[in-house]
Design a protein around this motif. Sequence first.
Motif, PDB file in Angstrom:
ATOM      1  N   TYR A   1       0.960  -1.123  -0.036  1.00  0.00           N
ATOM      2  CA  TYR A   1      -0.281   0.465   0.213  1.00  0.00           C
ATOM      3  C   TYR A   1       1.118   1.417  -0.009  1.00  0.00           C
ATOM      4  O   TYR A   1       0.642   2.162  -0.747  1.00  0.00           O
ATOM      5  N   PRO A   2       2.369   1.130   0.805  1.00  0.00           N
ATOM      6  CA  PRO A   2       3.049   2.528   0.738  1.00  0.00           C
ATOM      7  C   PRO A   2       3.009   2.832  -0.890  1.00  0.00           C
ATOM      8  O   PRO A   2       3.493   4.301  -1.376  1.00  0.00           O
ATOM      9  N   GLU A   3       3.369   1.514  -2.098  1.00  0.00           N
ATOM     10  CA  GLU A   3       4.434   1.667  -2.886  1.00  0.00           C
ATOM     11  C   GLU A   3       2.873   2.907  -3.630  1.00  0.00           C
ATOM     12  O   GLU A   3       3.054   3.081  -4.853  1.00  0.00           O
ATOM     13  N   TYR A   4       1.922   1.676  -3.878  1.00  0.00           N
ATOM     14  CA  TYR A   4       0.636   1.841  -4.202  1.00  0.00           C
ATOM     15  C   TYR A   4       0.417   3.497  -4.664  1.00  0.00           C
ATOM     16  O   TYR A   4       0.052   4.938  -4.894  1.00  0.00           O
ATOM     17  N   LEU A   5       0.738   4.127  -2.669  1.00  0.00           N
ATOM     18  CA  LEU A   5       0.049   5.567  -2.567  1.00  0.00           C
ATOM     19  C   LEU A   5       1.123   6.830  -3.155  1.00  0.00           C
ATOM     20  O   LEU A   5       0.385   8.106  -3.636  1.00  0.00           O
ATOM     21  N   TYR A   6       2.711   6.075  -3.117  1.00  0.00           N
ATOM     22  CA  TYR A   6       3.198   7.024  -3.980  1.00  0.00           C
ATOM     23  C   TYR A   6       3.200   7.322  -5.370  1.00  0.00           C
ATOM     24  O   TYR A   6       3.316   8.215  -5.651  1.00  0.00           O
ATOM     25  N   GLU A   7       2.427   5.953  -6.028  1.00  0.00           N
ATOM     26  CA  GLU A   7       2.447   6.278  -7.429  1.00  0.00           C
ATOM     27  C   GLU A   7       0.933   6.920  -7.933  1.00  0.00           C
ATOM     28  O   GLU A   7       1.038   7.391  -8.360  1.00  0.00           O
ATOM     29  N   GLN A   8       0.018   7.610  -6.904  1.00  0.00           N
ATOM     30  CA  GLN A   8      -1.091   7.950  -7.327  1.00  0.00           C
ATOM     31  C   GLN A   8      -0.775   9.522  -6.753  1.00  0.00           C
ATOM     32  O   GLN A   8      -1.540  10.472  -7.455  1.00  0.00           O
ATOM     33  N   CYS A   9       1.185   9.903  -6.064  1.00  0.00           N
ATOM     34  CA  CYS A   9       0.644  10.948  -5.019  1.00  0.00           C
ATOM     35  C   CYS A   9       2.166  11.656  -5.913  1.00  0.00           C
ATOM     36  O   CYS A   9       2.867  12.537  -5.611  1.00  0.00           O
ATOM     37  N   ARG A  10       2.994  10.992  -6.922  1.00  0.00           N
ATOM     38  CA  ARG A  10       4.529  11.384  -6.922  1.00  0.00           C
ATOM     39  C   ARG A  10       4.763  12.263  -7.692  1.00  0.00           C
ATOM     40  O   ARG A  10       5.906  12.682  -7.981  1.00  0.00           O
ATOM     41  N   ASN A  11       3.251  13.277  -8.019  1.00  0.00           N
ATOM     42  CA  ASN A  11       3.578  15.056  -8.522  1.00  0.00           C
ATOM     43  C   ASN A  11       3.077  15.327  -7.977  1.00  0.00           C
ATOM     44  O   ASN A  11       2.779  16.986  -8.193  1.00  0.00           O
ATOM     45  N   LYS A  12       2.382  15.024  -6.581  1.00  0.00           N
ATOM     46  CA  LYS A  12       2.116  15.731  -5.584  1.00  0.00           C
ATOM     47  C   LYS A  12       3.854  16.492  -4.313  1.00  0.00           C
ATOM     48  O   LYS A  12       4.169  15.761  -4.816  1.00  0.00           O
ATOM     49  N   LYS A  13       3.069  17.948  -3.746  1.00  0.00           N
ATOM     50  CA  LYS A  13       3.889  18.147  -3.150  1.00  0.00           C
ATOM     51  C   LYS A  13       3.988  17.317  -2.144  1.00  0.00           C
ATOM     52  O   LYS A  13       2.490  17.383  -1.366  1.00  0.00           O
ATOM     53  N   ARG A  14       4.642  15.916  -1.135  1.00  0.00           N
ATOM     54  CA  ARG A  14       4.538  14.884  -0.227  1.00  0.00           C
ATOM     55  C   ARG A  14       5.316  15.570   0.918  1.00  0.00           C
ATOM     56  O   ARG A  14       6.470  16.191   0.950  1.00  0.00           O
ATOM     57  N   VAL A  15       4.387  15.686   1.898  1.00  0.00           N
ATOM     58  CA  VAL A  15       4.505  15.746   3.454  1.00  0.00           C
ATOM     59  C   VAL A  15       4.729  14.599   4.191  1.00  0.00           C
ATOM     60  O   VAL A  15       3.280  13.629   4.132  1.00  0.00           O
ATOM     61  N   VAL A  16       5.736  13.952   4.675  1.00  0.00           N
ATOM     62  CA  VAL A  16       6.295  12.431   5.251  1.00  0.00           C
ATOM     63  C   VAL A  16       5.816  13.180   7.396  1.00  0.00           C
ATOM     64  O   VAL A  16       7.134  13.777   7.458  1.00  0.00           O
ATOM     65  N   ILE A  17       5.442  12.402   7.772  1.00  0.00           N
ATOM     66  CA  ILE A  17       6.007  12.353   9.384  1.00  0.00           C
ATOM     67  C   ILE A  17       6.215  10.976   9.887  1.00  0.00           C
ATOM     68  O   ILE A  17       4.984  10.370   9.819  1.00  0.00           O
ATOM     69  N   GLY A  18       7.468  10.990  10.352  1.00  0.00           N
ATOM     70  CA  GLY A  18       7.807   9.678  10.885  1.00  0.00           C
ATOM     71  C   GLY A  18       8.006   9.463  12.390  1.00  0.00           C
ATOM     72  O   GLY A  18       8.114  10.929  12.987  1.00  0.00           O
ATOM     73  N   GLY A  19       8.576   8.744  12.930  1.00  0.00           N
ATOM     74  CA  GLY A  19       8.913   8.997  14.379  1.00  0.00           C
ATOM     75  C   GLY A  19       8.664   7.190  15.102  1.00  0.00           C
ATOM     76  O   GLY A  19       7.308   6.872  14.578  1.00  0.00           O
ATOM     77  N   SER A  20       8.938   6.805  16.376  1.00  0.00           N
ATOM     78  CA  SER A  20       8.747   6.500  16.555  1.00  0.00           C
ATOM     79  C   SER A  20       7.805   5.980  17.889  1.00  0.00           C
ATOM     80  O   SER A  20       6.621   5.591  18.148  1.00  0.00           O
ATOM     81  N   HIS A  21       7.214   7.731  17.607  1.00  0.00           N
ATOM     82  CA  HIS A  21       5.776   7.481  18.688  1.00  0.00           C
ATOM     83  C   HIS A  21       5.452   9.191  18.785  1.00  0.00           C
ATOM     84  O   HIS A  21       6.250   9.381  17.921  1.00  0.00           O
ATOM     85  N   GLY A  22       4.222   9.104  18.549  1.00  0.00           N
ATOM     86  CA  GLY A  22       3.273  10.927  18.189  1.00  0.00           C
ATOM     87  C   GLY A  22       3.014  10.824  16.691  1.00  0.00           C
ATOM     88  O   GLY A  22       2.353  12.274  16.270  1.00  0.00           O
ATOM     89  N   LYS A  23       3.716  10.113  15.693  1.00  0.00           N
ATOM     90  CA  LYS A  23       3.177  10.062  14.314  1.00  0.00           C
ATOM     91  C   LYS A  23       2.196  10.912  14.187  1.00  0.00           C
ATOM     92  O   LYS A  23       1.853  11.982  13.352  1.00  0.00           O
ATOM     93  N   THR A  24       1.390  10.112  14.809  1.00  0.00           N
ATOM     94  CA  THR A  24      -0.280   9.449  14.075  1.00  0.00           C
ATOM     95  C   THR A  24      -1.218  11.489  14.892  1.00  0.00           C
ATOM     96  O   THR A  24      -1.677  12.072  13.898  1.00  0.00           O
ATOM     97  N   THR A  25      -0.637  11.817  15.918  1.00  0.00           N
ATOM     98  CA  THR A  25      -1.026  12.687  16.182  1.00  0.00           C
ATOM     99  C   THR A  25      -0.550  13.754  15.343  1.00  0.00           C
ATOM    100  O   THR A  25      -1.109  15.270  15.143  1.00  0.00           O
ATOM    101  N   VAL A  26       1.104  13.935  15.197  1.00  0.00           N
ATOM    102  CA  VAL A  26       1.386  15.266  14.678  1.00  0.00           C
ATOM    103  C   VAL A  26       0.884  15.435  13.129  1.00  0.00           C
ATOM    104  O   VAL A  26       0.289  16.203  12.906  1.00  0.00           O
TER     105      VAL A  26
END
Length: 449
Positions: A92-117
């Motif tokens: 599913y991440p590969e599919y999301l990327y393919e659908q949004c490859r022409n958009k500005k992409r913002v990604v929130i990572g981290g071991s904790h808190g990423k859903t809230t951010v």
Amino acid sequence: MRIHFIAIGGSAMHNLAIALKQNGHIVSGSDDEIFEPSRSRLTNHGLLPSKVGWQPEIINDSLDVIILGMHARPDNPELLRAQQLKLKVYSYPEYLYEQCRNKKRVVIGGSHGKTTVTAMIMHALQYNKVDFDYMVGAQLDGFDTMVRLSSEAPLAIFEGDEYLSSPIDLRPKFLWYKPHLALITGVAWDHINVFPTIDAYNLQFKLFVESVQPGGYITWFGEDEVLGSIMENASNVKSESYFSVKNKLENGRSVVLFNNQAYSVPVFGSHNFQNMAGAMNICRELGVSADDFLSSMATFKGASRRLQILAEKPGGTVFYDFAHAPSKVKATVKAVKERFPERKLKAILELHTFSSLNAAFLPQYLDSMACADEAYVFFNPEVLAHKRLPAITSRQVAVAFNIPECNVVTTTEAVAGLIRATSLEKSNLLVMTSGNFGGLKLQKLVDEL
């Protein structure tokens, strides 16, 4: 397009399936187990598989796309049939990327808190009428699904998970997205089943930083030593650390202080004020001013199962939280106790993930529930068997957490008994799990209190 989901019951998977059906695609799926809320939501959208289990006979060359969930195994009969037919199989991440490859992409990572951010950013953008696509790991107030893919939005906000993409794609999910803007909340060892050492786990975040597009932007929690070391060598991007927004408690409500202005907000806990500082940096880079961002936080209700209130009385509250990793458990317990220091805190944690049920990883939980007045831990031996993990004992768990062995329980009935015995008179109950306590009707029990 005809799109089939192998393991459609997953949290992100079923939401992506719903979003694609809403976009007009013909969507089907299968799974060998589907729990709530996935089951009800798939039913409501006409996507619940007609029978439980894998059906390789429905895999044929009329399918345009197959999306493979992490819950499936490499020898899944539907996957083997798709490979035999040489059909395109996406994680599913590969599919999301393919659908949004022409958009500005913002990604929130981290071991904790990423859903809230991610939720804070999405809420602020929606509040300020910015159009965007998204993928987030929890249900949010004001959003029908956890995934949106459109043709018109110029921007995509993704929660970036460091876990593997699929059974046949062993890269972390967040390495697919190649962000233009990124945020990392912190790094604390997790997923021992796929990252057996701390160094192996930390390396994934170094790779994530390197995946940010040249000339991009990354903001990170400045008190995290691992991140500090990683960011020393991040030369191809603009880098900015964040700490915490200034705040105080006033008349029982949190107030954020910024540029001589006061903003009343519903969240509490030091980790959430750190999350807010990072989210504000990202929103600023997207053209939302600090004042507009903090004004939006007044109506931010948080994400589902992130200190979600299940019941409330004048003298006590029942909180429900997704916390499962040691750093998440510690931050959540501490936040509730600090917010209500005058109330007794009873905390119940379910061990459900591969890491939390691994005897080698258990010592990471030492004193993670120390701020609770009463701390209890539940694990289900049947879950260990299902995950094909070696057995653990109540004694091992008690020693790891530094709690009495009698506070470790192994049956759903025992958890129900702990909840029924809870008083909400000058007392809070905090329930934490990434599972479902063996099918426990949690809300029903809480309502009885």
